[in-house]
Design a protein around this motif. Structure first.
Motif, PDB file in Angstrom:
ATOM      1  N   ILE A 141      57.946  31.877  47.150  1.00 15.53           N
ATOM      2  CA  ILE A 141      57.122  33.049  47.441  1.00 15.53           C
ATOM      3  C   ILE A 141      56.457  33.553  46.165  1.00 15.53           C
ATOM      4  N   CYS A 142      57.240  33.656  45.114  1.00 12.25           N
ATOM      5  CA  CYS A 142      56.707  34.144  43.835  1.00 12.25           C
ATOM      6  C   CYS A 142      55.651  33.202  43.269  1.00 12.25           C
ATOM      7  N   ALA A 143      55.960  31.921  43.263  1.00  8.51           N
ATOM      8  CA  ALA A 143      55.062  30.940  42.653  1.00  8.51           C
ATOM      9  C   ALA A 143      53.750  30.805  43.419  1.00  8.51           C
ATOM     10  N   ILE A 144      53.826  30.778  44.738  1.00  9.21           N
ATOM     11  CA  ILE A 144      52.605  30.613  45.537  1.00  9.21           C
ATOM     12  C   ILE A 144      51.706  31.826  45.393  1.00  9.21           C
ATOM     13  N   GLY A 145      52.291  33.022  45.382  1.00  7.35           N
ATOM     14  CA  GLY A 145      51.481  34.217  45.194  1.00  7.35           C
ATOM     15  C   GLY A 145      50.758  34.210  43.862  1.00  7.35           C
ATOM     16  N   SER A 146      51.455  33.807  42.813  1.00  4.58           N
ATOM     17  CA  SER A 146      50.829  33.740  41.486  1.00  4.58           C
ATOM     18  C   SER A 146      49.771  32.650  41.428  1.00  4.58           C
ATOM     19  N   LEU A 147      50.039  31.552  42.134  1.00  7.20           N
ATOM     20  CA  LEU A 147      49.084  30.441  42.146  1.00  7.20           C
ATOM     21  C   LEU A 147      47.776  30.839  42.828  1.00  7.20           C
ATOM     22  N   ILE A 148      47.844  31.744  43.800  1.00  9.09           N
ATOM     23  CA  ILE A 148      46.634  32.231  44.463  1.00  9.09           C
ATOM     24  C   ILE A 148      45.915  33.263  43.593  1.00  9.09           C
ATOM     25  N   ALA A 149      46.689  34.156  42.989  1.00 10.41           N
ATOM     26  CA  ALA A 149      46.083  35.245  42.206  1.00 10.41           C
ATOM     27  C   ALA A 149      45.445  34.755  40.914  1.00 10.41           C
ATOM     28  N   TRP A 150      46.000  33.715  40.321  1.00  8.77           N
ATOM     29  CA  TRP A 150      45.513  33.221  39.031  1.00  8.77           C
ATOM     30  C   TRP A 150      44.021  32.907  39.038  1.00  8.77           C
ATOM     31  N   PRO A 151      43.537  31.985  39.916  1.00 16.87           N
ATOM     32  CA  PRO A 151      42.092  31.697  39.882  1.00 16.87           C
ATOM     33  C   PRO A 151      41.243  32.886  40.299  1.00 16.87           C
ATOM     34  N   CYS A 152      41.787  33.755  41.158  1.00 11.08           N
ATOM     35  CA  CYS A 152      41.027  34.948  41.560  1.00 11.08           C
ATOM     36  C   CYS A 152      40.728  35.826  40.360  1.00 11.08           C
ATOM     37  N   LEU A 153      41.721  36.023  39.521  1.00 11.82           N
ATOM     38  CA  LEU A 153      41.530  36.876  38.349  1.00 11.82           C
ATOM     39  C   LEU A 153      40.592  36.230  37.338  1.00 11.82           C
ATOM     40  N   VAL A 154      40.700  34.914  37.174  1.00 13.49           N
ATOM     41  CA  VAL A 154      39.795  34.219  36.248  1.00 13.49           C
ATOM     42  C   VAL A 154      38.349  34.319  36.731  1.00 13.49           C
ATOM     43  N   VAL A 155      38.144  34.154  38.030  1.00 13.02           N
ATOM     44  CA  VAL A 155      36.798  34.305  38.593  1.00 13.02           C
ATOM     45  C   VAL A 155      36.299  35.730  38.377  1.00 13.02           C
ATOM     46  N   GLY A 156      37.206  36.696  38.519  1.00 12.25           N
ATOM     47  CA  GLY A 156      36.819  38.093  38.368  1.00 12.25           C
ATOM     48  C   GLY A 156      36.292  38.455  36.995  1.00 12.25           C
ATOM     49  N   VAL A 157      36.748  37.760  35.962  1.00  9.75           N
ATOM     50  CA  VAL A 157      36.296  38.073  34.597  1.00  9.75           C
ATOM     51  C   VAL A 157      35.256  37.074  34.087  1.00  9.75           C
ATOM     52  N   THR A 158      34.753  36.242  34.958  1.00 12.10           N
ATOM     53  CA  THR A 158      33.711  35.293  34.550  1.00 12.10           C
ATOM     54  C   THR A 158      32.460  35.366  35.427  1.00 12.10           C
ATOM     55  N   THR A 159      32.554  36.020  36.580  1.00 11.38           N
ATOM     56  CA  THR A 159      31.400  36.093  37.476  1.00 11.38           C
ATOM     57  C   THR A 159      30.399  37.134  36.991  1.00 11.38           C
ATOM     58  N   ASN A 160      29.162  36.980  37.434  1.00 13.76           N
ATOM     59  CA  ASN A 160      28.108  37.943  37.116  1.00 13.76           C
ATOM     60  C   ASN A 160      27.814  38.876  38.289  1.00 13.76           C
ATOM     61  N   ASN A 161      28.597  38.764  39.343  1.00 13.57           N
ATOM     62  CA  ASN A 161      28.410  39.575  40.537  1.00 13.57           C
ATOM     63  C   ASN A 161      29.501  40.640  40.610  1.00 13.57           C
ATOM     64  N   PHE A 162      29.113  41.892  40.636  1.00 10.10           N
ATOM     65  CA  PHE A 162      30.095  42.978  40.640  1.00 10.10           C
ATOM     66  C   PHE A 162      30.989  42.925  41.859  1.00 10.10           C
ATOM     67  N   TRP A 163      30.417  42.685  43.026  1.00 11.64           N
ATOM     68  CA  TRP A 163      31.200  42.733  44.256  1.00 11.64           C
ATOM     69  C   TRP A 163      32.186  41.578  44.341  1.00 11.64           C
ATOM     70  N   VAL A 164      31.818  40.450  43.794  1.00  9.38           N
ATOM     71  CA  VAL A 164      32.778  39.335  43.720  1.00  9.38           C
ATOM     72  C   VAL A 164      33.925  39.712  42.788  1.00  9.38           C
ATOM     73  N   ALA A 165      33.587  40.307  41.651  1.00 10.79           N
ATOM     74  CA  ALA A 165      34.609  40.690  40.672  1.00 10.79           C
ATOM     75  C   ALA A 165      35.586  41.703  41.246  1.00 10.79           C
ATOM     76  N   ILE A 166      35.067  42.697  41.967  1.00 11.54           N
ATOM     77  CA  ILE A 166      35.943  43.739  42.507  1.00 11.54           C
ATOM     78  C   ILE A 166      36.781  43.205  43.656  1.00 11.54           C
ATOM     79  N   CYS A 167      36.251  42.260  44.426  1.00 14.56           N
ATOM     80  CA  CYS A 167      37.040  41.631  45.491  1.00 14.56           C
ATOM     81  C   CYS A 167      38.145  40.757  44.913  1.00 14.56           C
TER      82      CYS A 167
END
Length: 218
Positions: free
Chosen positions: A75-101
Motif C-alpha cells: 500500500i505504501c509503495a504503490i501510493g508513493s509510486l503513483i505520487a512520484w511522477p505526479c509531483l515531478v510533472v507538477g514542477v516541470t509543466t508550463n500549465n498551471f492547471w496541470v500543476a495544481i492537479c
C-alpha cells in the motif's frame, strides 16, 4: 522491520518538507498571474487530498493488510509510486492547471502510508516497547526533513538554482525523487522480509506440527 519502516518514513519526510517549504515558492515564481487561484486550490486540495489519503490508507490497512502482512508495505509503495511522477510533472509543466492537479494527486495517493507503515512498525515490536520506537521513529523523520530543507535551500540559494522557476523546479524534482525512491526501496525490502518470515513460520509449522492434546486438556 522497524528500521525499514523508520527509514521509509524518513525518506518521505524528505519529500514532505521539500514540498511544504519550496513548492509554494516555485508555483508563485512560475505562475505569478495565478496567485489567488493557487492559494485557494492549495488549501482545498491539501484538505481534501490529505483527508482522502488518511482515510483510504487506514481503510486499506484494515481490510487488505490483514489478508497478507506484505500488503501493508505494498500500500505504501504503490501510493508513493503513483505520487512520484505526479509531483515531478507538477514542477516541470508550463500549465498551471496541470500543476495544481498534480498537487492534488500527490496528496491523494502519496500520503496514504501513515497508517500501514505504523501498523508494520507496531507489529515488529513488543507492545511495551512501541512508545520508545515511536520516539525514535519521529526523531529520524524530523531530522531527515530538516536536512532535506537545508540541502534544498543550499542548492536553491547558494548554488543559484533558485534564481529561476525552472531551476527551482529541477531542484525540487531531484530532492523528491530521492525521497520517493528511497521510501519505495525500503518498503520493497520490508515486503520481502515479511515474505521470508511468513515462509519460515510455515516451514516451522509443517516440520513441527502442534501436538494433539487429550480432549479434557483442550
Amino acid at each position: 522491520m522497524a528500521r525499514l519502516c523508520t527509514f521509509a518514513a524518513s525518506f518521505r519526510y524528505v519529500t514532505m518538507f521539500c514540498c511544504d517549504y519550496f513548492y509554494p515558492a516555485y508555483m508563485l515564481m512560475k505562475f505569478s498571474n495565478y496567485k489567488a487561484q493557487f492559494a485557494t486550490y492549495q488549501a482545498l486540495f491539501t484538505l481534501c487530498g490529505g483527508l482522502f489519503a488518511a482515510l483510504s490508507g487506514g481503510f486499506m490497512a484494515e481490510k487488505i493488510g490483514k489478508r497478507d502482512p506484505r500488503n501493508y508495505a505494498r500500500i505504501c509503495a504503490i501510493g508513493s509510486l503513483i505520487a512520484w511522477p505526479c509531483l515531478v510533472v507538477g514542477v516541470t509543466t508550463n500549465n498551471f492547471w496541470v500543476a495544481i492537479c498534480m498537487l492534488l494527486c500527490r496528496y491523494a495517493f502519496g500520503e496514504n502510508y501513515w497508517s500501514p507503515n505504523l501498523q508494520m512498525l507496531k507489529n515488529s515490536c513488543k507492545s511495551t516497547e512501541f512508545g520508545s520506537y515511536i520516539g525514535v521513529y519521529q526523531f529520524f523523520c524530523i531530522m531527515a526533513g530538516c536536512f532535506a530543507t537545508i540541502g534544498t535551500s543550499y542548492a536553491a540559494n547558494s548554488l543559484g538554482y533558485g534564481q529561476t522557476a525552472a531551476g527551482l523546479g529541477k531542484v525540487i524534482a531531484s530532492v523528491v525523487s530521492i525521497g520517493y525512491s528511497g521510501s519505495i526501496a525500503c518498503w520493497w525490502l520490508a515486503a520481502n522480509l515479511l515474505k521470508k518470515r511468513a515462509d519460515s513460520a510455515l516451514k516451522g509449522f509443517i516440520i513441527n506440527p502442534p501436538e494433539d492434546k487429550p480432549y479434557d486438556q483442550m
